[in-house]
Design a protein around this motif. Structure first.
Motif, PDB file in Angstrom:
ATOM      1  N   VAL A  56      51.179   1.025 -24.870  1.00  0.00           N
ATOM      2  CA  VAL A  56      52.873   0.961 -24.465  1.00  0.00           C
ATOM      3  C   VAL A  56      52.226   2.277 -24.625  1.00  0.00           C
ATOM      4  O   VAL A  56      53.267   3.030 -24.680  1.00  0.00           O
ATOM      5  CB  VAL A  56      53.842   0.772 -25.523  1.00  0.00           C
ATOM      6  CG1 VAL A  56      54.696   0.564 -25.195  1.00  0.00           C
ATOM      7  CG2 VAL A  56      52.565  -0.741 -25.782  1.00  0.00           C
ATOM      8  N   PRO A  57      52.214   3.329 -22.967  1.00  0.00           N
ATOM      9  CA  PRO A  57      52.089   4.464 -23.565  1.00  0.00           C
ATOM     10  C   PRO A  57      53.514   5.239 -23.108  1.00  0.00           C
ATOM     11  O   PRO A  57      54.869   4.605 -22.338  1.00  0.00           O
ATOM     12  CB  PRO A  57      51.656   5.125 -21.631  1.00  0.00           C
ATOM     13  CG  PRO A  57      50.820   3.666 -21.584  1.00  0.00           C
ATOM     14  CD  PRO A  57      51.585   2.897 -22.216  1.00  0.00           C
ATOM     15  N   LYS A  58      53.948   6.048 -23.307  1.00  0.00           N
ATOM     16  CA  LYS A  58      55.966   6.661 -22.892  1.00  0.00           C
ATOM     17  C   LYS A  58      54.693   8.406 -22.608  1.00  0.00           C
ATOM     18  O   LYS A  58      54.167   9.308 -22.924  1.00  0.00           O
ATOM     19  CB  LYS A  58      55.828   6.571 -24.334  1.00  0.00           C
ATOM     20  CG  LYS A  58      56.039   5.424 -25.513  1.00  0.00           C
ATOM     21  CD  LYS A  58      56.601   6.056 -26.696  1.00  0.00           C
ATOM     22  CE  LYS A  58      57.085   5.128 -27.510  1.00  0.00           C
ATOM     23  NZ  LYS A  58      56.149   4.399 -28.197  1.00  0.00           N
ATOM     24  N   ILE A  59      55.601   7.848 -21.440  1.00  0.00           N
ATOM     25  CA  ILE A  59      55.907  10.041 -20.964  1.00  0.00           C
ATOM     26  C   ILE A  59      57.531  10.660 -20.950  1.00  0.00           C
ATOM     27  O   ILE A  59      58.095   9.337 -20.886  1.00  0.00           O
ATOM     28  CB  ILE A  59      55.843   9.737 -18.926  1.00  0.00           C
ATOM     29  CG1 ILE A  59      54.246   8.450 -18.894  1.00  0.00           C
ATOM     30  CG2 ILE A  59      56.097  10.879 -18.050  1.00  0.00           C
ATOM     31  CD1 ILE A  59      53.802   8.350 -17.762  1.00  0.00           C
ATOM     32  N   TRP A  60      57.708  11.969 -20.877  1.00  0.00           N
ATOM     33  CA  TRP A  60      58.374  12.324 -21.442  1.00  0.00           C
ATOM     34  C   TRP A  60      58.638  13.119 -20.157  1.00  0.00           C
ATOM     35  O   TRP A  60      57.701  14.507 -20.421  1.00  0.00           O
ATOM     36  CB  TRP A  60      58.731  12.939 -22.794  1.00  0.00           C
ATOM     37  CG  TRP A  60      59.955  13.773 -23.010  1.00  0.00           C
ATOM     38  CD1 TRP A  60      61.357  14.011 -22.007  1.00  0.00           C
ATOM     39  CD2 TRP A  60      60.133  14.868 -24.048  1.00  0.00           C
ATOM     40  NE1 TRP A  60      62.108  15.248 -22.808  1.00  0.00           N
ATOM     41  CE2 TRP A  60      61.582  15.013 -24.116  1.00  0.00           C
ATOM     42  CE3 TRP A  60      59.338  15.983 -25.189  1.00  0.00           C
ATOM     43  CZ2 TRP A  60      62.300  16.386 -24.768  1.00  0.00           C
ATOM     44  CZ3 TRP A  60      59.662  16.506 -25.469  1.00  0.00           C
ATOM     45  CH2 TRP A  60      60.477  17.063 -25.710  1.00  0.00           C
ATOM     46  N   LEU A  61      59.847  13.225 -19.361  1.00  0.00           N
ATOM     47  CA  LEU A  61      60.332  14.030 -18.596  1.00  0.00           C
ATOM     48  C   LEU A  61      60.968  15.486 -19.226  1.00  0.00           C
ATOM     49  O   LEU A  61      62.182  14.755 -18.772  1.00  0.00           O
ATOM     50  CB  LEU A  61      61.163  13.727 -17.130  1.00  0.00           C
ATOM     51  CG  LEU A  61      59.683  12.854 -16.667  1.00  0.00           C
ATOM     52  CD1 LEU A  61      60.359  12.115 -15.156  1.00  0.00           C
ATOM     53  CD2 LEU A  61      57.861  13.899 -15.783  1.00  0.00           C
ATOM     54  N   ALA A  62      60.499  16.126 -19.514  1.00  0.00           N
ATOM     55  CA  ALA A  62      61.850  17.239 -20.122  1.00  0.00           C
ATOM     56  C   ALA A  62      62.907  18.332 -18.904  1.00  0.00           C
ATOM     57  O   ALA A  62      61.771  18.992 -18.530  1.00  0.00           O
ATOM     58  CB  ALA A  62      61.148  17.907 -21.419  1.00  0.00           C
ATOM     59  N   GLU A  63      64.220  17.775 -19.845  1.00  0.00           N
ATOM     60  CA  GLU A  63      64.272  18.964 -18.654  1.00  0.00           C
ATOM     61  C   GLU A  63      64.593  18.860 -17.260  1.00  0.00           C
ATOM     62  O   GLU A  63      63.874  18.846 -16.381  1.00  0.00           O
ATOM     63  CB  GLU A  63      64.512  20.408 -18.967  1.00  0.00           C
ATOM     64  CG  GLU A  63      66.136  20.936 -18.518  1.00  0.00           C
ATOM     65  CD  GLU A  63      66.874  20.496 -18.791  1.00  0.00           C
ATOM     66  OE1 GLU A  63      68.543  20.915 -17.729  1.00  0.00           O
ATOM     67  OE2 GLU A  63      67.825  20.303 -20.279  1.00  0.00           O
ATOM     68  N   CYS A  64      64.930  17.238 -17.182  1.00  0.00           N
ATOM     69  CA  CYS A  64      63.982  16.357 -15.905  1.00  0.00           C
ATOM     70  C   CYS A  64      65.341  16.480 -14.429  1.00  0.00           C
ATOM     71  O   CYS A  64      65.716  17.229 -14.789  1.00  0.00           O
ATOM     72  CB  CYS A  64      64.054  14.704 -15.750  1.00  0.00           C
ATOM     73  SG  CYS A  64      63.592  14.017 -14.551  1.00  0.00           S
ATOM     74  N   GLY A  65      64.472  16.974 -13.227  1.00  0.00           N
ATOM     75  CA  GLY A  65      65.096  17.429 -12.135  1.00  0.00           C
ATOM     76  C   GLY A  65      65.655  16.663 -11.146  1.00  0.00           C
ATOM     77  O   GLY A  65      66.053  16.593  -9.860  1.00  0.00           O
ATOM     78  N   GLY A  66      65.690  15.477 -11.953  1.00  0.00           N
ATOM     79  CA  GLY A  66      67.090  14.532 -11.260  1.00  0.00           C
ATOM     80  C   GLY A  66      66.337  13.080 -11.063  1.00  0.00           C
ATOM     81  O   GLY A  66      65.135  12.993 -11.330  1.00  0.00           O
ATOM     82  N   ALA A  67      66.866  11.964 -10.404  1.00  0.00           N
ATOM     83  CA  ALA A  67      66.308  10.949 -10.042  1.00  0.00           C
ATOM     84  C   ALA A  67      65.352  11.665  -9.500  1.00  0.00           C
ATOM     85  O   ALA A  67      64.183  10.234  -9.330  1.00  0.00           O
ATOM     86  CB  ALA A  67      68.042  10.057  -9.474  1.00  0.00           C
ATOM     87  N   GLU A  68      64.821  11.936  -8.311  1.00  0.00           N
ATOM     88  CA  GLU A  68      64.394  11.875  -7.583  1.00  0.00           C
ATOM     89  C   GLU A  68      62.458  12.441  -8.228  1.00  0.00           C
ATOM     90  O   GLU A  68      61.360  11.771  -7.720  1.00  0.00           O
ATOM     91  CB  GLU A  68      64.834  12.406  -6.005  1.00  0.00           C
ATOM     92  CG  GLU A  68      65.497  11.588  -5.666  1.00  0.00           C
ATOM     93  CD  GLU A  68      65.907  12.348  -4.298  1.00  0.00           C
ATOM     94  OE1 GLU A  68      64.394  12.655  -3.021  1.00  0.00           O
ATOM     95  OE2 GLU A  68      67.092  12.401  -4.114  1.00  0.00           O
TER      96      GLU A  68
END
Length: 283
Positions: free
Chosen positions: A111-123
């Protein structure tokens, strides 16, 4: 960078401006809890100048007065200082590299987990979700997309793409290595495209501040390529330590550039691509 017209010329003007920036960032932290004090000063200055020009303000002090006393001014400042919003597959070369990373580093995890840290929005998150679907990983992978600004998170949760803009997105998608039909990953609502619910449901949006918050999970992949260029040296070391504490062994870290010799924990990583800022944790 030259001072704005409201300052005296020369070193005195620059010193006055620097003091005012310090006071503005301290006020932003004390009043609203957002800490930009250790961000790269040139990056801060560029964004402040753009906001001041848009609002017809000659000095940082006048901006600070608005931020402290005028409704909505603090929101405008926080938006100006935040990571610029991404668009769907807006960096095809980085997307091609990410496709390789997804295929190589996530398949061994149940069950891998990915972190988009300080994500640049929905897209930005949507692009990742689509690539996971194309690698047949989306049904067992959770994406954690975080940002410090709650208003921008609300916008991300309710994001839509105009059908006209989808044509440009399709070009970027093909340039990124996409081989399917981009429309298949979207639903149409009120004349706009929205990522299919089966993919949106794998994205967990949460408020999180890289400057102050602690590690909150273990991840097989952490991506932070848009925010790190704005961080000063002290803050960059702090965030790289945070990522190290949050990344599973043999997980992959995607950052804005190659590790410097003095970067924290750099010796514990092995480059995935030459000169690209993708690293596998090996120790």
């Amino acid at each position: 960078m030259a001072a704005l017209s409201g300052y005296p010329s020369g070193e005195t003007g620059l010193a006055t401006e620097e003091l005012e920036i310090e006071l503005l960032l301290e006020a932003l932290f004390q009043r609203y809890g957002f800490d930009y004090r250790d961000y790269d000063r040139q990056a801060i200055r560029r964004r402040l100048y753009a906001l001041m020009r848009a609002r017809g303000l000659a000095t940082v002090s006048r901006l600070q007065d608005r931020v402290l006393h005028e409704p909505g001014a603090s929101d405008a400042l926080l938006r100006a200082l935040a990571v610029p919003p991404a668009t769907l597959f807006d960096d095809p070369e980085q997307a091609r590299q990410l496709r390789i990373v997804l295929a190589s580093c996530l398949r061994a995890s149940a069950v891998p987990k990915i972190w988009l840290a300080e994500c640049g929005g929905a897209e930005e998150a949507w692009s990742l979700a689509i690539m996971l679907a194309e690698e047949q990983l989306h049904t067992r992978t959770d994406i954690y997309a975080t940002a410090a600004n709650e208003q921008m998170l609300d916008e991300a949760r309710n994001a839509r793409i105009s059908l006209e803009r989808m044509e440009q997105c399709k070009e970027n998608y093909r340039a990124s290595g996409g081989t399917g039909n981009l429309d298949d990953y979207f639903e149409i609502e009120d004349g706009h495209a929205v990522l299919a619910s089966s993919l949106r449901n794998r994205i967990n949006w949460a408020q999180y501040n890289l400057v102050t918050d602690a590690s909150f999970n273990e991840f097989q992949l952490i991506v932070c390529r848009r925010a790190l260029p704005d961080f000063g040296p002290v803050l960059r070391r702090r965030v790289l330590r945070l990522f190290h504490e949050s990344l599973a062994r043999f997980g992959v870290l995607g950052i804005d550039r190659e590790f410097d010799e003095g970067d924290a924990f750099g010796e514990n990583y092995q480059a995935v691509f030459s000169h690209q800022g993708w690293y596998k944790r090996v120790a």
